[in-house]
Design an enzyme around this catalytic site. Structure first.
Site, PDB file in Angstrom:
ATOM      1  N   GLU A  65      -1.434   1.719   8.502  1.00 56.56           N
ATOM      2  CA  GLU A  65      -2.633   1.499   9.290  1.00 56.56           C
ATOM      3  C   GLU A  65      -2.294   0.403  10.439  1.00 56.56           C
ATOM      4  O   GLU A  65      -2.596   0.527  11.540  1.00 56.56           O
ATOM      5  CB  GLU A  65      -3.702   0.799   8.522  1.00 56.56           C
ATOM      6  N   GLY A  73       0.737  -1.314   0.150  1.00 60.32           N
ATOM      7  CA  GLY A  73      -0.054   0.004  -0.216  1.00 60.32           C
ATOM      8  C   GLY A  73       0.739   1.121   0.075  1.00 60.32           C
ATOM      9  O   GLY A  73       2.164   1.016  -0.108  1.00 60.32           O
ATOM     10  N   HIS A 118     -13.909   0.562   9.203  1.00 62.29           N
ATOM     11  CA  HIS A 118     -13.020   1.443   8.306  1.00 62.29           C
ATOM     12  C   HIS A 118     -11.673   1.288   8.513  1.00 62.29           C
ATOM     13  O   HIS A 118     -10.726   1.339   7.549  1.00 62.29           O
ATOM     14  CB  HIS A 118     -13.721   2.551   7.875  1.00 62.29           C
ATOM     15  N   HIS A 122     -16.878   3.603   9.237  1.00 58.15           N
ATOM     16  CA  HIS A 122     -17.150   4.828   8.420  1.00 58.15           C
ATOM     17  C   HIS A 122     -18.505   4.966   8.485  1.00 58.15           C
ATOM     18  O   HIS A 122     -19.431   3.789   8.384  1.00 58.15           O
ATOM     19  CB  HIS A 122     -16.728   4.616   7.062  1.00 58.15           C
ATOM     20  N   ARG A 134      -9.789   8.752  14.624  1.00 56.72           N
ATOM     21  CA  ARG A 134      -8.974   9.277  13.405  1.00 56.72           C
ATOM     22  C   ARG A 134      -9.865  10.415  12.595  1.00 56.72           C
ATOM     23  O   ARG A 134     -11.031  10.297  12.412  1.00 56.72           O
ATOM     24  CB  ARG A 134      -8.879   8.046  12.404  1.00 56.72           C
ATOM     25  N   ARG A 144     -16.565  10.960  13.207  1.00 59.63           N
ATOM     26  CA  ARG A 144     -17.081   9.979  12.563  1.00 59.63           C
ATOM     27  C   ARG A 144     -17.914   8.896  13.459  1.00 59.63           C
ATOM     28  O   ARG A 144     -18.721   8.483  13.270  1.00 59.63           O
ATOM     29  CB  ARG A 144     -16.137   9.292  11.695  1.00 59.63           C
ATOM     30  N   SER A 175      -5.785  -1.447   1.214  1.00 59.84           N
ATOM     31  CA  SER A 175      -6.871  -0.466   1.691  1.00 59.84           C
ATOM     32  C   SER A 175      -6.407   0.748   0.791  1.00 59.84           C
ATOM     33  O   SER A 175      -7.374   1.482   0.580  1.00 59.84           O
ATOM     34  CB  SER A 175      -6.836  -0.307   3.030  1.00 59.84           C
ATOM     35  N   GLU A 187     -13.638  17.997   4.687  1.00 59.57           N
ATOM     36  CA  GLU A 187     -14.201  16.705   5.136  1.00 59.57           C
ATOM     37  C   GLU A 187     -14.532  16.895   6.728  1.00 59.57           C
ATOM     38  O   GLU A 187     -14.162  17.920   7.379  1.00 59.57           O
ATOM     39  CB  GLU A 187     -13.392  15.552   5.145  1.00 59.57           C
ATOM     40  N   TRP A 220      -8.748   1.320  -2.457  1.00 57.88           N
ATOM     41  CA  TRP A 220      -9.830   1.701  -2.098  1.00 57.88           C
ATOM     42  C   TRP A 220     -10.201   3.111  -1.615  1.00 57.88           C
ATOM     43  O   TRP A 220     -11.452   3.462  -1.633  1.00 57.88           O
ATOM     44  CB  TRP A 220     -10.652   0.530  -1.390  1.00 57.88           C
TER      45      TRP A 220
END
Length: 506
Positions: A354, A11, A330, A226, A365, A271, A39, A111, A42
């Site tokens: 991660e 990754g 997530h 998520h 996070r 979140r 991950s 965000e 995605w």
């Protein structure tokens, strides 16, 4: 020639580490093709970087600490956020083309829980895929990097507290590879959950490898869900990026009510808050939808082409229809405990991305801090390794190749007991069941070990904080601290809870 550094995982963390080590020789070991089953691929959201004229690292840090709910390591967070400009420059030099606005400047999105527009994207809502594409191309063009695809590392070999090799399965063979410098960059553990946005085969292999080698783990109880994964019969579950809410989309239930309207931050609250609110709506028998019709309407496909394509495959036109959503596992805030150089507690072992617990995320996070963390820690690990002299070779102790992991039975336990809302009774049930699987030394032992660590950490945290919520301890403690344990300590705690003698120490 110096011995090659072994990087496990392809990754963003693994790829950045391998590229930053050039011209030092690197063996990049990946269980699929480079960038495959990661991950990162995605990731729809972008990379948080305080590069705007109206922004600063101090503001970014303030938002990160607030989201982390009192458990961030401030010094670690400051260092990672301060490394944003260097990381973005590194990615650009290796082919990542970030989106630009009409004036040619880096486009910046908003965000949840960010006070400024500071999210850099590539390819609109396909940042992860764009990063993987660019970095894997750069790796292929770097002569010092040897890629070992379709190779799964199943054990690290350690002696006297130091890594000296690894055991892997590749091309139908058992491979024993000497290595005194190993970087784990294996990503997350979403495969432990039935409903996840991550590749189903990723059960926390890096955490397992490090734990069995004696490394310290930290913050394992904090699993982020998520809030807005597409409610569809797909695995992994596609994300409906937080950036859609950043552009003004709202959440409504089946009655058309904006159930988050009175919550501070509303749809852009942290979140954990949004995920629990959606989970509560679903638990009462309701349904939840993301409504982007007014905020984006016909402009939806242009702003979010990948998400529009995902919705189209599910028979949904987001310009005119509501998008059904639900929470999904997530991101894991915890993992292998590391310092600011990405060093673990085992000599010769680093962890990035991660799978590592840097202290940046605390209990929850902040959106789009993950790709930033992976890139910055990848650079930190490479710098640290480059400054070290080669370790002397040593004979490898004998080691056998464990069987391939079987996740199914573990996934059932984790999905039932370690979700958005936890209970003391459920945690105890999970610990008892998972401990038996770990000690049976069968194919489920490795994923069960990771899940057991989550359960033990969660049982010991008798409060609700950030992404960890317990119905029997709904309030925060006035004083709280991060947790860290080795595998031996996890097992001892599990045995004490189950009132059984501890039969093994690692």
């Amino acid at each position: 020639m110096s011995a090659p550094v072994v990087v496990i995982g392809s990754g963003i963390g693994g790829l950045v580490t391998a590229l930053a080590l050039a011209p030092r020789r690197v063996a990049l070991v990946t269980k699929a093709a480079p960038g495959g089953e990661t991950s990162t691929f995605w990731a729809q959201g972008g990379i948080a970087a305080a590069l705007g004229d109206d922004d600063s690292a101090a503001l970014h840090l303030e938002d990160t600490l607030a989201a982390g709910d009192g458990l961030c390591d401030r010094q670690a967070a400051e260092a990672i956020i301060a490394g944003a400009a260097e990381a973005i420059g590194f990615l650009q030099r290796h082919g990542v083309a970030f989106d630009r606005d009409g004036d040619g400047r880096l486009a910046r999105g908003l965000e949840a829980a960010h006070a400024r527009r500071r999210i850099l994207h590539a390819g609109g809502d396909a940042t992860g895929a764009a990063v993987i594409c660019a970095l894997t191309r750069a790796v292929a063009e770097t002569p010092s990097i040897t890629v070992m695809p379709d190779t799964e590392v199943r054990r690290l070999i350690a002696a006297d507290g130091a890594v000296c090799g690894l055991v892997a399965a590749g091309n139908g063979e058992t491979l024993t590879i000497p290595a005194s410098r190993v970087v784990i960059a294996t990503g997350g553990l979403g495969g432990l959950y039935e409903i996840s946005t991550n590749p189903p085969g990723n059960f926390g292999q890096g955490v397992m490898l490090a734990a069995r080698a004696g490394a310290l783990l930290a913050d394992m109880e904090f699993i982020q869900f998520h809030p807005t994964a597409l409610a569809a019969d797909l695995r992994p579950l596609p994300l409906i990026s937080e950036a859609v809410r950043g552009e003004g989309a709202v959440l409504v239930n089946e009655k058309g009510e904006r159930f988050l309207a009175a919550t501070p931050g509303a749809e852009l609250a942290p979140r954990d808050v949004v995920a629990r609110a959606i989970a509560a709506e679903i638990a009462r028998g309701g349904r939840v939808y993301l409504d982007a019709r007014q905020a984006l309407g016909r402009g939806f496909p242009a702003r979010f082409p990948a998400i529009a394509g995902i919705c189209a495959k599910a028979g949904i036109n987001p310009a005119e229809e509501l998008i059904p959503v639900r929470p999904a596992e997530h991101y894991a805030m915890g993992g292998i405990a590391v310092d600011q150089r990405a060093r673990t507690s085992v000599t010769g072992l680093w962890a990035v991305g991660e799978c590592a617990a840097t202290g940046l995320h605390g209990a929850n996070r902040l959106a789009s801090n993950s790709l930033l963390e992976a890139a910055v820690t990848g650079l930190a690990a490479a710098r640290d390794i480059a400054g070290l002299a080669d370790a002397p070779g040593r004979p490898l102790p004998s080691a056998c190749l464990p069987r391939p992991a079987r996740i199914g039975i573990v996934r059932d336990i984790v999905s039932r007991e370690l979700g958005v809302l936890r209970t003391g009774a459920g945690l105890r049930r999970s610990i008892e069941a998972l401990l038996a699987l770990v000690e049976a030394e069968e194919a489920a032992s490795d994923p069960a070990l990771v899940a057991l660590s989550i359960a033990v950490f969660a049982h010991r945290r008798e409060e609700s904080r950030g992404a960890h919520a317990r119905s029997d301890f709904p309030l925060k403690k006035p004083h709280s601290a991060r947790q860290a344990m080795t595998l031996s300590q996890v097992l001892a705690a599990a045995h004490a809870l189950c009132h059984t003698p501890c039969r093994r120490s690692a």
